[in-house]
Design an enzyme around this catalytic site. Structure first.
Site, PDB file in Angstrom:
ATOM      1  N   ARG A 173       0.853  -1.187   0.000  1.00 57.18           N
ATOM      2  CA  ARG A 173       0.000   0.000   0.000  1.00 57.18           C
ATOM      3  C   ARG A 173       0.890   1.239   0.000  1.00 57.18           C
ATOM      4  O   ARG A 173       2.052   1.192   0.425  1.00 57.18           O
ATOM      5  CB  ARG A 173      -0.892   0.026   1.243  1.00 57.18           C
ATOM      6  CG  ARG A 173      -1.866  -1.139   1.370  1.00 57.18           C
ATOM      7  CD  ARG A 173      -2.686  -0.981   2.642  1.00 57.18           C
ATOM      8  NE  ARG A 173      -3.693  -2.025   2.792  1.00 57.18           N
ATOM      9  CZ  ARG A 173      -3.522  -3.141   3.512  1.00 57.18           C
ATOM     10  NH1 ARG A 173      -2.377  -3.328   4.167  1.00 57.18           N
ATOM     11  NH2 ARG A 173      -4.477  -4.050   3.609  1.00 57.18           N
ATOM     12  N   LYS A 215      -2.618  -2.014   7.862  1.00 60.47           N
ATOM     13  CA  LYS A 215      -3.817  -1.559   8.564  1.00 60.47           C
ATOM     14  C   LYS A 215      -3.946  -2.277   9.905  1.00 60.47           C
ATOM     15  O   LYS A 215      -3.589  -3.441  10.035  1.00 60.47           O
ATOM     16  CB  LYS A 215      -5.057  -1.818   7.707  1.00 60.47           C
ATOM     17  CG  LYS A 215      -5.134  -0.942   6.459  1.00 60.47           C
ATOM     18  CD  LYS A 215      -6.418  -1.175   5.691  1.00 60.47           C
ATOM     19  CE  LYS A 215      -6.533  -0.242   4.491  1.00 60.47           C
ATOM     20  NZ  LYS A 215      -7.776  -0.459   3.730  1.00 60.47           N
ATOM     21  N   HIS A 225      -1.770   2.315  -6.139  1.00 58.65           N
ATOM     22  CA  HIS A 225      -2.628   1.139  -5.995  1.00 58.65           C
ATOM     23  C   HIS A 225      -2.753   0.350  -7.294  1.00 58.65           C
ATOM     24  O   HIS A 225      -3.094  -0.837  -7.258  1.00 58.65           O
ATOM     25  CB  HIS A 225      -4.009   1.544  -5.464  1.00 58.65           C
ATOM     26  CG  HIS A 225      -4.161   1.273  -3.997  1.00 58.65           C
ATOM     27  ND1 HIS A 225      -3.362   1.874  -3.049  1.00 58.65           N
ATOM     28  CD2 HIS A 225      -4.979   0.445  -3.304  1.00 58.65           C
ATOM     29  CE1 HIS A 225      -3.707   1.430  -1.848  1.00 58.65           C
ATOM     30  NE2 HIS A 225      -4.684   0.574  -1.979  1.00 58.65           N
ATOM     31  N   ARG A 257      -0.126  -2.177  -6.873  1.00 61.07           N
ATOM     32  CA  ARG A 257      -0.560  -3.188  -5.896  1.00 61.07           C
ATOM     33  C   ARG A 257      -1.591  -4.120  -6.516  1.00 61.07           C
ATOM     34  O   ARG A 257      -1.507  -5.345  -6.369  1.00 61.07           O
ATOM     35  CB  ARG A 257      -1.129  -2.483  -4.660  1.00 61.07           C
ATOM     36  CG  ARG A 257      -1.727  -3.410  -3.594  1.00 61.07           C
ATOM     37  CD  ARG A 257      -2.078  -2.587  -2.362  1.00 61.07           C
ATOM     38  NE  ARG A 257      -3.001  -3.257  -1.467  1.00 61.07           N
ATOM     39  CZ  ARG A 257      -2.652  -4.109  -0.501  1.00 61.07           C
ATOM     40  NH1 ARG A 257      -1.391  -4.441  -0.358  1.00 61.07           N
ATOM     41  NH2 ARG A 257      -3.564  -4.640   0.291  1.00 61.07           N
ATOM     42  N   HIS A 263      -4.807  -8.679   3.689  1.00 56.95           N
ATOM     43  CA  HIS A 263      -6.258  -8.551   3.818  1.00 56.95           C
ATOM     44  C   HIS A 263      -6.752  -9.366   5.010  1.00 56.95           C
ATOM     45  O   HIS A 263      -6.431 -10.549   5.137  1.00 56.95           O
ATOM     46  CB  HIS A 263      -6.959  -9.059   2.555  1.00 56.95           C
ATOM     47  CG  HIS A 263      -6.825  -8.137   1.383  1.00 56.95           C
ATOM     48  ND1 HIS A 263      -7.017  -8.546   0.086  1.00 56.95           N
ATOM     49  CD2 HIS A 263      -6.515  -6.819   1.312  1.00 56.95           C
ATOM     50  CE1 HIS A 263      -6.838  -7.526  -0.733  1.00 56.95           C
ATOM     51  NE2 HIS A 263      -6.535  -6.470  -0.002  1.00 56.95           N
ATOM     52  N   TYR A 314     -10.015 -10.098  -7.049  1.00 58.48           N
ATOM     53  CA  TYR A 314      -9.012 -10.354  -8.081  1.00 58.48           C
ATOM     54  C   TYR A 314      -9.327 -11.610  -8.882  1.00 58.48           C
ATOM     55  O   TYR A 314      -8.799 -11.793  -9.969  1.00 58.48           O
ATOM     56  CB  TYR A 314      -7.621 -10.453  -7.443  1.00 58.48           C
ATOM     57  CG  TYR A 314      -7.209  -9.146  -6.806  1.00 58.48           C
ATOM     58  CD1 TYR A 314      -6.881  -8.043  -7.583  1.00 58.48           C
ATOM     59  CD2 TYR A 314      -7.186  -8.995  -5.421  1.00 58.48           C
ATOM     60  CE1 TYR A 314      -6.541  -6.833  -6.994  1.00 58.48           C
ATOM     61  CE2 TYR A 314      -6.845  -7.797  -4.831  1.00 58.48           C
ATOM     62  CZ  TYR A 314      -6.531  -6.719  -5.634  1.00 58.48           C
ATOM     63  OH  TYR A 314      -6.197  -5.515  -5.060  1.00 58.48           O
TER      64      TYR A 314
END
Length: 307
Positions: free
Chosen positions: A156, A180, A247, A250, A273, A282
Site C-alpha cells: 500500500r 492496517k 494502488h 498493488r 487482507h 481479483y
C-alpha cells in the site's frame, strides 16, 4: 422571512401530511422534498396498480415485491437504498401519527452495489514501465526503487511511505511492513527490486537521526505519500503514456500473482487482507483475462454476433 415552497401536489393525504412534516418541522430543502415525493409516489402508484391495501396494512412482502420490481426496471442499488430510506421515514411518521402500527420496511435491505473492479496493468505494460530507462542519478534511482518495490511486494502507499531502512533485509530478500490495524507482515522482495534498492541505498543521503526513512526527499526528510503519488504519476505518463497510481501497482501485483499461482489464500496473506472476500475481487479480474484469451483463441468463441 424566506419560506421553503411546498412540493408539487400529491393526491394521497398521508404522503401530503408527511411532506408537510418534512417541509415545516424538519425544514428540508426543496430538492430533498422532491426526492421524497418522487419515491413515495412510485410506491403509491405500485400499490394502486396492484390494488394493494392501505398504508396501515401494507406488509414487508408487499414492499419486497415493490423493491424487486424497481430493481428489474434498472434502478441502481444506491437509488434503491435511498428509496427504502424514504419509506422507513414515511412509516416512522405514520406510526407517530397513529396511522400505522408497524414499519414494514424496517428489515428490508437493498441489493449491494457492485464493487468496481480495480484498474491494473497487464504484465507487458508493467514490464515496459519497470524496464524503461530512467535517469541514473540519485533521484532516478530512488524512483526506480519505489516502482520496483511497489510491484514486487504489493505494498500500500502508506506502507511504502512508512518504511525505514532497518525494515529491509536485502540478503534474505525481505521487507517488514506495518499495515492496517498496525499489523506487521514480512514480504518477499524480488531480484529486480533488490537490485534497484541496492542502487538507491548506495546514493541515499544519510544523517545522524535514529530514524532512517527508506525513501527521502532532496532535503533528507521522509517522502510524503502525496509526493510519491506525484512521482509515480509522472513516470506513468513518461513511460507508458497513462496516469499511474500506487494502488495500480498493488492491484497488478495481486492480479498477476493470482493468475500465475491460483492460490487465493497466499495472495490474501501477501496483501495483508483481514477478510478473504476482499481478495476475491481479483478472481474477477483473472476471469476477465481468461475470457479475453478465450475470445481471441477459440475458433468458435465469438460470443457477440457480428453486425
Amino acid at each position: 422571512m424566506k419560506t421553503t415552497p411546498e412540493p408539487a401536489g400529491v393526491a394521497d393525504p398521508d404522503i401530503s401530511a408527511f411532506l408537510d412534516h418534512l417541509r415545516i418541522e424538519r425544514r428540508l430543502s426543496p430538492r430533498t422534498l422532491e426526492a421524497y415525493r418522487h419515491d413515495l409516489l412510485s410506491l403509491d402508484q405500485h400499490r394502486a396498480a396492484r390494488d394493494l391495501p392501505g398504508w396501515g396494512r401494507l406488509d414487508t412482502q408487499h414492499l419486497r415485491h415493490f423493491i424487486a420490481s424497481q430493481h428489474q426496471q434498472g434502478l441502481s442499488p444506491r437509488s434503491l437504498q435511498r428509496l427504502l430510506s424514504a419509506i422507513r421515514s414515511f412509516y416512522r411518521f405514520l406510526q407517530r401519527e397513529g396511522r400505522a402500527q408497524q414499519n414494514p420496511a424496517l428489515d428490508l435491505r437493498a441489493p449491494k452495489a457492485a464493487r468496481p473492479l480495480p484498474r491494473t496493468l497487464d504484465a507487458d505494460l508493467a514490464t515496459q514501465l519497470l524496464d524503461s530507462p530512467g535517469e541514473d542519478d540519485w533521484l532516478g534511482r530512488r524512483d526506480q526503487a519505489m516502482l520496483e518495490l511497489f510491484y514486487s511486494s504489493g505494498l500500500r502507499l502508506s506502507e511504502l511511505a512508512g518504511l525505514d531502512v532497518s525494515d529491509l533485509d536485502l540478503n534474505q530478500g525481505e521487507v517488514r511492513v506495518t499495515g492496517k490495524g498496525n499489523k506487521t507482515r514480512v514480504l518477499p522482495v524480488g531480484r529486480q527490486a533488490r537490485r534497484a534498492l541496492q542502487d538507491w541505498l548506495s546514493v541515499r543521503p544519510t544523517n545522524s537521526d535514529s530514524a532512517q526513512p527508506l525513501f527521502v526527499s532532496q532535503r533528507g526528510s521522509a517522502l510524503t505519500p502525496r509526493a510519491i503519488q506525484l512521482r509515480l504519476r509522472r513516470h506513468g505518463v513518461e513511460r507508458i503514456g497513462q496516469h499511474l497510481h500506487p494502488h495500480m501497482l498493488r492491484h497488478s501485483f495481486a492480479s498477476h500473482m493470482l493468475e500465475s499461482s491460483g492460490d487465493l489464500r497466499a495472495v490474501q496473506e501477501l496483501l495483508g487482507h483481514a477478510d478473504i472476500s476482499t481478495t476475491q475481487i481479483y478472481t474477477h479480474l483473472d476471469f476477465q483475462h481468461l475470457a479475453q484469451v478465450y475470445d481471441q483463441a477459440h475458433p468458435r468463441a465469438k460470443r457477440k454476433a457480428d453486425k
